[in-house]
Design a protein around this motif. Structure first.
Motif, short mmCIF file in Angstrom:
data_model
loop_
_atom_site.label_atom_id
_atom_site.label_comp_id
_atom_site.label_asym_id
_atom_site.label_seq_id
_atom_site.Cartn_x
_atom_site.Cartn_y
_atom_site.Cartn_z
N SER A 82 28.17 27.56 36.38
CA SER A 82 27.54 28.40 35.37
C SER A 82 27.93 29.87 35.48
O SER A 82 27.67 30.65 34.56
N SER A 83 28.53 30.28 36.60
CA SER A 83 29.03 31.66 36.73
C SER A 83 29.94 31.70 37.94
O SER A 83 29.99 30.73 38.73
N GLY A 84 30.64 32.82 38.09
CA GLY A 84 31.46 33.00 39.29
C GLY A 84 30.59 32.94 40.53
O GLY A 84 30.94 32.32 41.53
N MET A 85 29.42 33.59 40.48
CA MET A 85 28.52 33.59 41.63
C MET A 85 28.02 32.19 41.94
O MET A 85 27.78 31.85 43.10
N ALA A 86 27.84 31.35 40.92
CA ALA A 86 27.42 29.97 41.16
C ALA A 86 28.54 29.21 41.88
O ALA A 86 28.28 28.38 42.76
N SER A 154 41.92 43.08 46.32
CA SER A 154 40.47 43.21 46.38
C SER A 154 39.97 44.17 45.29
O SER A 154 40.74 44.88 44.66
N ASN A 155 38.68 44.15 45.15
CA ASN A 155 38.01 44.85 44.07
C ASN A 155 37.15 45.97 44.64
O ASN A 155 36.30 45.69 45.47
N PRO A 156 37.28 47.20 44.22
CA PRO A 156 38.15 47.73 43.17
C PRO A 156 39.38 48.47 43.70
O PRO A 156 40.14 49.02 42.91
N ASN A 181 40.28 34.22 43.56
CA ASN A 181 41.55 34.49 42.88
C ASN A 181 41.35 35.08 41.48
O ASN A 181 42.22 34.99 40.62
N THR A 182 40.18 35.67 41.26
CA THR A 182 39.82 36.18 39.94
C THR A 182 40.82 37.19 39.38
O THR A 182 41.19 37.13 38.21
N PHE A 183 41.28 38.13 40.21
CA PHE A 183 42.13 39.21 39.72
C PHE A 183 43.53 38.74 39.33
O PHE A 183 44.12 39.25 38.39
N MET A 184 44.08 37.78 40.09
CA MET A 184 45.45 37.35 39.83
C MET A 184 45.54 36.17 38.87
O MET A 184 46.47 36.08 38.08
N ALA A 203 35.54 32.87 36.18
CA ALA A 203 36.28 32.58 34.95
C ALA A 203 35.79 33.44 33.80
O ALA A 203 36.37 33.46 32.71
N THR A 204 34.72 34.17 34.05
CA THR A 204 34.18 35.16 33.11
C THR A 204 35.23 36.21 32.78
O THR A 204 35.18 36.84 31.72
N LYS A 205 36.18 36.40 33.69
CA LYS A 205 37.15 37.48 33.58
C LYS A 205 38.42 36.98 32.87
O LYS A 205 38.35 36.57 31.74
N VAL A 213 32.11 34.52 27.62
CA VAL A 213 31.64 33.36 28.40
C VAL A 213 31.40 33.77 29.84
O VAL A 213 32.22 34.50 30.41
N LEU A 214 30.32 33.31 30.41
CA LEU A 214 30.05 33.49 31.83
C LEU A 214 30.33 32.14 32.48
O LEU A 214 29.74 31.13 32.10
N ALA A 215 31.25 32.12 33.45
CA ALA A 215 31.61 30.82 34.06
C ALA A 215 32.29 31.02 35.40
O ALA A 215 32.87 32.08 35.67
N SER A 332 32.48 44.25 34.38
CA SER A 332 33.39 43.16 34.02
C SER A 332 34.82 43.65 33.80
O SER A 332 35.10 44.87 33.84
N LEU A 333 35.70 42.73 33.58
CA LEU A 333 37.13 43.01 33.46
C LEU A 333 37.81 41.75 32.91
O LEU A 333 37.16 40.73 32.71
N GLY A 334 39.11 41.88 32.67
CA GLY A 334 39.89 40.70 32.34
C GLY A 334 39.74 40.19 30.93
O GLY A 334 39.84 38.99 30.68
C1 LIG Z 1 32.90 39.08 38.34
C2 LIG Z 1 33.38 38.62 39.67
C3 LIG Z 1 32.67 37.68 40.42
C4 LIG Z 1 31.34 37.10 39.95
O1 LIG Z 1 31.49 36.31 38.82
P1 LIG Z 1 30.35 36.11 37.70
O2 LIG Z 1 31.02 35.25 36.71
O3 LIG Z 1 29.98 37.46 37.19
O4 LIG Z 1 29.20 35.45 38.38
C5 LIG Z 1 33.22 37.27 41.62
N1 LIG Z 1 34.37 37.78 42.08
C6 LIG Z 1 35.07 38.70 41.40
C7 LIG Z 1 36.34 39.21 41.95
C8 LIG Z 1 34.60 39.15 40.18
O5 LIG Z 1 35.30 40.08 39.50
#
Ligand SMILES: *Cc1c(COP(=O)(O)O)cnc(C)c1O
Length: 389
Positions: A82-86, A154-156, A181-184, A203-205, A213-215, A332-334
Motif C-alpha cells: 500500500s506504500s513504500g513504507m509498507a 541516498s536521499n537527499p 532502489n527508489t531513486f534509480m 513506487a509512489t515516485k 498513486v501511493l504504492a 515527494s519526487l519522481g
Molecule cells: C518516498 C520514499 C519512501 C517511502 O515511500 P512511500 O511510498 O511514501 O511510503 C522510501 N524510500 C525512499 C527513497 C523514498 O523516496
C-alpha cells in the motif's frame, strides 16, 4: 505471456517495459490488465480451489504488477504494498526481537523514523553508518547482526554505496541485504544482479511517475525469501489495492522514456547550478566532482533525475521555494512534473536538527526532482527565484 519468461528472456529492458506478460488480457484480448475489483473468488469445485481465493492473499491485477516488477528487477517474485513504507516495514518483519541491522546513515526519513521509534520498541536494533565507507559497514557488525540496509544514491545528498562491496562482505557473514532502489529504478540500477537479496521501492515516485498513486514494491532474489515475504505480506495485510495496482502498471510502461528525458534535463540543471557563484554545493552523481561517481558508474547505467543543492541558508531556501513558479513545491519526487522540496522541513523533519546537520542535510539544502518540462524553462524559473532571493 507469463512470468516463466524471466530467466531466459532475451528482450531488452525498454521492450520488457511494454511486453511484460500482463500487457494483454488473455480472456478477451483487451489491451490492458483488467481491474479485478473483487475481494473473493468463487470455488466452482471445492476440491479444486481457484488460483486466487481472497484478494489479500492474491488478486490477478496485483499479481500482474508483482510479476512485472519481478521481471524488471530480475528477481524471482515481486510484491506490491500500500506504500513504500509498507514495503519497507513488511520486509523488516523478516527480523526478530534481538536482531541487529546495519543501515545507511542518510536513509529515507520515514525509514529512519520506523527504525528509531517503532522497531526499537520491538527489540530490533539498528546502527547507522556512512556507507560510502565499506570499513564503517564492516566495523558495525555484532554477533546478532542479521541484515544490511542500503539506499544508493541516498536521499537527499546522493551519496553512493558500493553495492557489490557490501553484498560480497554480507554473504561471507550470512547477512541478508536489502536495498531501497527508489531513486534509480530498475531502468538504471538492478541490485539483484549485484547480489542484493531484497530490492524495495517507493513506487509512489518514479515507477508510478505521476504523483497520483501511493504504492510500494519489493522483489526477492530467491524462492526461499519470496516465500517469507509472501507470508508477511499476507499476514500483515499490507497489500496494494487493485485500482492502484492498475494505475501503477500504466505509469511504469513509460518509465524508460520518462527517466531518459528527466536525466538529460537533470544533468543540464546540475551543471548550470554548479556554474553559479551563489550556490554553495551541488549534489548529483553525474557531476565530475561527485565523490561516488566512479562507484556509481560501475553499478548503474545512469545518474537519475534528482539534483540537490545548497543555497546557503534556511532563509534563502524558503524564499526560493516561495518564488518558483514551475515546480510543485512538495514532498515527494519522481513525477512527470518537477518537484522542489525542502528536506529540512519536509522529508527529513523527523530526523531532528542535530542529526540532520551531521548528515549534510543543511538548512539551505533543496532537492529538485526534474520532470518532463522543457529544461530551459525550469532553469529560467529557478534562476529568477534564486536571483530574487
Ligand atoms: C518516498 C520514499 C519512501 C517511502 O515511500 P512511500 O511510498 O511514501 O511510503 C522510501 N524510500 C525512499 C527513497 C523514498 O523516496
Amino acid at each position: 505471456m507469463s512470468s516463466d519468461r524471466h530467466s531466459t528472456d532475451p528482450l531488452k529492458f525498454e521492450t520488457k517495459l511494454l511486453h511484460f506478460g500482463g500487457e494483454i488480457d488473455r480472456t478477451t484480448g483487451a489491451s490492458s490488465v483488467p481491474i479485478y475489483q473483487a475481494s473473493t473468488f468463487h470455488h466452482e469445485d471445492v476440491n479444486h480451489p481457484p488460483v486466487h481465493d481472497y484478494s489479500r492473499s492474491g488478486n490477478p491485477t496485483r499479481q500482474a504488477l508483482e510479476d512485472y516488477i519481478a521481471l524488471l528487477e530480475g528477481g524471482v517474485r515481486g510484491f506490491a504494498y500500500s506504500s513504500g513504507m509498507a514495503a519497507i516495514s513488511s520486509s523488516f518483519m523478516l527480523l526478530s526481537a534481538g536482531d541487529h541491522m546495519i543501515v545507511t546513515e542518510d536513509v529515507y526519513g520515514g525509514t529512519y523514523r520506523l527504525l528509531t521509534t517503532i522497531l526499537n520498541r520491538m527489540g530490533i536494533e539498528s546502527t547507522f553508518v556512512d556507507m560510502t565507507d565499506l570499513e564503517q559497514v564492516k566495523a558495525a557488525i555484532r554477533p546478532n547482526t542479521k541484515a544490511v540496509y542500503m539506499e544508493t544514491p541516498s536521499n537527499p545528498t546522493l551519496k553512493i554505496t558500493d553495492i557489490s562491496g557490501v553484498t560480497n562482505w554480507a554473504k561471507e557473514h550470512g547477512l541478508l541485504t536489502l536495498l531501497d532502489n527508489t531513486f534509480m529504478t530498475p531502468y538504471y540500477q538492478r541490485p539483484i544482479e549485484l547480489g542484493v537479496d531484497i530490492v524495495i521501492h517507493s513506487a509512489t515516485k518514479f515507477l508510478g511517475g505521476h504523483s497520483d498513486v501511493l504504492a510500494g514494491l519489493a522483489v526477492a532474489r530467491t524462492e526461499e525469501l519470496a516465500a517469507e515475504l509472501k507470508k508477511l505480506q499476507n499476514g500483515l495485510g499490507t497489500v496494494l489495492g487493485v485500482q492502484d495496482s492498475w494505475l501503477l502498471m500504466r505509469g511504469m510502461k513509460t518509465l524508460g522514456a520518462r527517466m531518459a528525458h528527466s536525466e538529460q534535463s537533470a544533468a543540464k540543471l546540475a551543471a548550470w547550478l554548479q556554474g553559479r557563484s551563489d550556490i554553495e554545493r551541488v549534489y548529483y552523481p553525474g557531476l565530475l566532482h561527485h565523490p561516488g561517481r566512479e562507484i556509481h558508474e560501475k553499478q548503474s547505467t545512469g545518474y537519475g533525475a534528482v539534483v540537490s543543492f545548497d543555497v546557503g541558508s534556511g532563509e534563502r531556501a524558503k524564499q526560493v521555494l516561495n518564488r518558483v513558479r514551475l515546480p510543485l513545491v512538495a514532498v515527494s519526487l519522481g513525477a512527470v512534473e518537477s518537484i522542489l522540496s525542502y528536506p529540512a522541513m519536509m522529508s527529513h523533519a523527523a530526523m531532528g536538527a542535530e542529526v540532520r546537520q551531521e548528515r549534510g542535510i543543511t538548512d539551505g539544502l533543496l532537492r529538485f526532482s526534474v520532470g518532463l518540462e522543457d529544461v530551459d524553462d525550469l532553469i529560467m524559473d529557478l534562476g529568477e527565484a534564486l536571483n530574487g532571493a
